[in-house]
Structure formats: C-alpha cells, structure tokens
Design an enzyme around this catalytic site. Structure first.
Site, PDB file in Angstrom:
ATOM      1  N   TYR A  59      15.491  30.715   5.593  1.00 11.78           N
ATOM      2  CA  TYR A  59      14.410  31.472   6.069  1.00 11.78           C
ATOM      3  C   TYR A  59      14.665  31.557   7.642  1.00 11.78           C
ATOM      4  CZ  TYR A  59      12.298  31.178   1.293  1.00 11.78           C
ATOM      5  OH  TYR A  59      11.990  31.042   0.401  1.00 11.78           O
TER       6      TYR A  59
ATOM      7  N   LYS B 103       0.740  -1.212   0.072  1.00 15.10           N
ATOM      8  CA  LYS B 103      -0.122   0.143   0.103  1.00 15.10           C
ATOM      9  C   LYS B 103       0.889   1.243  -0.054  1.00 15.10           C
ATOM     10  CE  LYS B 103      -0.296   0.130   5.010  1.00 15.10           C
ATOM     11  NZ  LYS B 103      -1.066   0.339   6.168  1.00 15.10           N
TER      12      LYS B 103
END
Length: 374
Positions: free
Chosen positions: A264, A35
């Site tokens: 940042y 999955k």
C-alpha cells in the site's frame, strides 16, 4: 487461528530464567509476573513454568487473570494488584487471591467483600513512592495503615504485603530509584507503627532485581526477565534466554522489475530487479504497522528488512537474488542463536521496548509449547 504462523514458546527457558533470577535475588522470594497473558507467552503455561523454576508467587494485574490461574488448578499464592471498581472481590477472596490496595476507597470495598465472603481477605498495601500512578500517596499512608490495622484486628483481613513500583529502574544511575527506596522505607515505618506485620515487602522489578541489591527486600517481581529479555537495553544478563520465537511459512515469491512499488502507498520502490517474498503476518497479528521499512526479518539464511507497508494480514520482504519456495520459514524474532533478530532488535528498530513487541502478538497466532513443563 493460523497453522502457517506460530509463536513457539520454550517453557524450559522460562523455568531456567526464573531459576537464574532466584539466584540473583540472594534469598528473596520470586514472584513470576504473568499478567497480560504472560507477556504474550500464554499465562497458564508460563505460570507453571515459573513455578517449576522456583517462583513461590505469581503476579497478575487483574482479578480475572488470577481467577483463570485458579481455574487451571494453580494453588500458589497469587497477587492481583490492580483493582478497578466493580471487580469480583468476594470471588477473589473465596479463591484465596491476594489483592493490591492502591486507593483508599478500595479498603472499604474489600472489607465489605470479606464480610460477604465470611473469610479474611489477604491484601497488599500499595504505597506510591514517586511513580505517581497507582498506590496510596504519602499524605494518606497513616490513615490507610490505621484503617487496615482496625480491619485486621476485627478479623476481616490480613495484611500479607506492602509494595511499591519503581519509575526509573531501567536507568541504573537515575537518582529517582534511590529516592523511591528511601520513601519505601518511610512507608514501611508507618506500617510498622500501625502494628501491621506484613510477610513480604516488595518493590523490585526485573531491572531493580538485577542492578539494585538494596531493592530486593523479601520478594522480587521479575516481569520481562522471566521471558528472557533484558529490562535494560544494552545490559547483557548471562544465562537469560528469550522464550518466544515468532515465525511464519512464506506464501510465495515473485520476481519484479526495477522501479516496482511494493504494498500500500508504494512506500518502498525497488531499485533493481529483485525477488519479493510474502510473509502471512500483519498488524492483525500484532506486527506493528510502524515496522514498515524498518523491522528485521530472517529469510533464506539472512537478515532482511520489511519492504513496504505492513498490511493487516501480510507483509513483503525484498530478498534480492536469493530464492525461496512456499513453505520456507521467515523468522521475525527469536533467541538470536542462528542469526535471527531478537525482540530487542525489533524494539530498537521501532523505538519501543521489547515488552511491547512480545505482548502484542495476537490470538490469531497459535502458541506452540516446547519443554518439559506443560
């Protein structure tokens, strides 16, 4: 899709992991759980590698994933165990996909779809033994088993399996696992009294397969261990090999002064004159922003720590007085053979699990496959 970054997937490792897990399963069949795009490794290649290693079943969460495997020419038994409303049940039945039944309403939906398909549905009854997530609860076990027995007698479906899922198997001493196994035996008794005879009974995930022989029953469902990662931090499983190595070529390197803010928000400030290497991967590729100033990276032969804020497409590593050139490689994680971090190292640094680390690597990062099985 970048050519400078890659997730290299060792398919032989996946096959070898399945073979090792099959030995540990001591006669139980093995379902390769693929999955979520094979936990980020690529669902179809991972499925083929798992089958080559000895898996006799494949497991997906959703029908769409199972249908993708069928479209790729894979004809092994597949269980899709999560069935929301509106799923293409008729198409799944036509494709011979086994369906997980975890709610009473799904029984009628599957019966109607079987009538439309004019073919028996193959179903696995999911019983809730204590996870309190999906699965039919104890109060409804008898009603569900009776409804399925009637439908089976009418030729509309066959109950191929009965299964459940463990809540605390990654804590080997947690008594919840024993309680759930006892509840599972009770559910199996209810199913038997209803006249149902499933081919496979299954509850063991990777952790239970490795630590609870009494949880193996007829089939085991290793997920993360298929990809070479231990389901229990600190539990060494000799022979398991991590299949994914995430790396990127460096864009450049610059020399900066002491007191230079990096990325940042200046969440990292240099304390000396140093070299900063730029890695072209970011949260747009699945590198968590939470890795800021925390996660390890292997650059210029040594482990470093990400310096400053992880950006959408890039992050910075402080490499001190070492030097690199554009095109040199940074390894975020891999098997650890050469000193590089592992996915578990990343999980430890970010207070999460290795499952999340590998599964979140995005489509912008190409998968490059190695090994005999393709």
């Amino acid at each position: 899709m970048s050519s400078f970054a890659e997730a290299r997937i060792d398919l032989d490792a996946i096959s070898g992991n399945i073979a090792l897990l099959a030995e540990r399963a001591a006669g139980a069949q093995v379902m390769g759980v693929v999955k979520a795009d094979g936990y980020g490794h690529g669902m179809v290649p991972a499925a083929r590698a798992a089958l080559a290693g000895g898996a006799t079943w494949l497991g997906t969460a959703f029908i769409a994933e199972a249908l993708q495997l069928r479209a790729a020419g894979i004809d092994a038994p597949i269980l899709a165990w999560l069935v929301p409303p509106g799923e293409p049940l008729t198409e799944a039945i036509d494709a011979g996909i086994d369906l997980g039944i975890g709610s009473m309403w799904v029984i009628n939906e599957v019966i109607d779809a079987a009538r439309q398909a004019r073919r028996q549905a193959r179903i696995h009854l999911k019983v809730d033994t204590g996870l309190n997530r999906g699965g039919i609860g104890p109060a409804d076990w008898s009603a569900a088993a009776a409804a399925l027995a009637r439908a089976e007698a009418a030729g509309l479906l066959t109950v191929t399996g009965v299964f459940s899922h463990l809540a605390c198997a990654d804590e080997p001493d947690n008594p919840a696992t024993t309680a759930q196994l006892e509840a599972f035996h009770q559910a199996l008794s209810v199913v038997d009294k209803a006249g149902l005879h499933p081919q496979v009974r299954h509850i063991a995930n990777s952790a239970a397969l490795l630590t609870r022989p009494d949880a193996r029953f007829d089939l085991v469902r290793p997920g993360i261990a298929t990809y070479g990662l231990s389901p229990i931090p600190g539990l060494d499983v000799p022979g398991l090999r991590p299949a994914m190595t995430l790396s990127a070529t460096l864009v450049g390197c610059k020399r900066v002064r002491p007191g230079s803010g990096v990325s940042y928000g200046y969440r990292y400030v240099t304390d000396r004159e140093t070299n900063l290497a730029l890695v072209p991967l970011g949260y747009g590729d699945g590198v968590p922003r939470a890795a800021t100033n925390r996660a390890p990276v292997f650059v210029a032969g040594r482990r470093r720590t990400i310096a400053g804020t992880v950006c959408m497409d890039q992050f910075v590593v402080d490499i001190g007085d070492d030097t690199v050139t554009p095109g040199d490689r940074a390894i975020l994680f891999g098997p650890g053979d050469h000193g590089e971090p592992t996915a578990q190292d990343w999980a430890d640094a970010l207070d999460t699990i290795s499952y999340e680390i590998v599964t979140r690597i995005g489509r912008r990062v190409p998968r490059v496959y190695t090994g005999a099985v393709r």
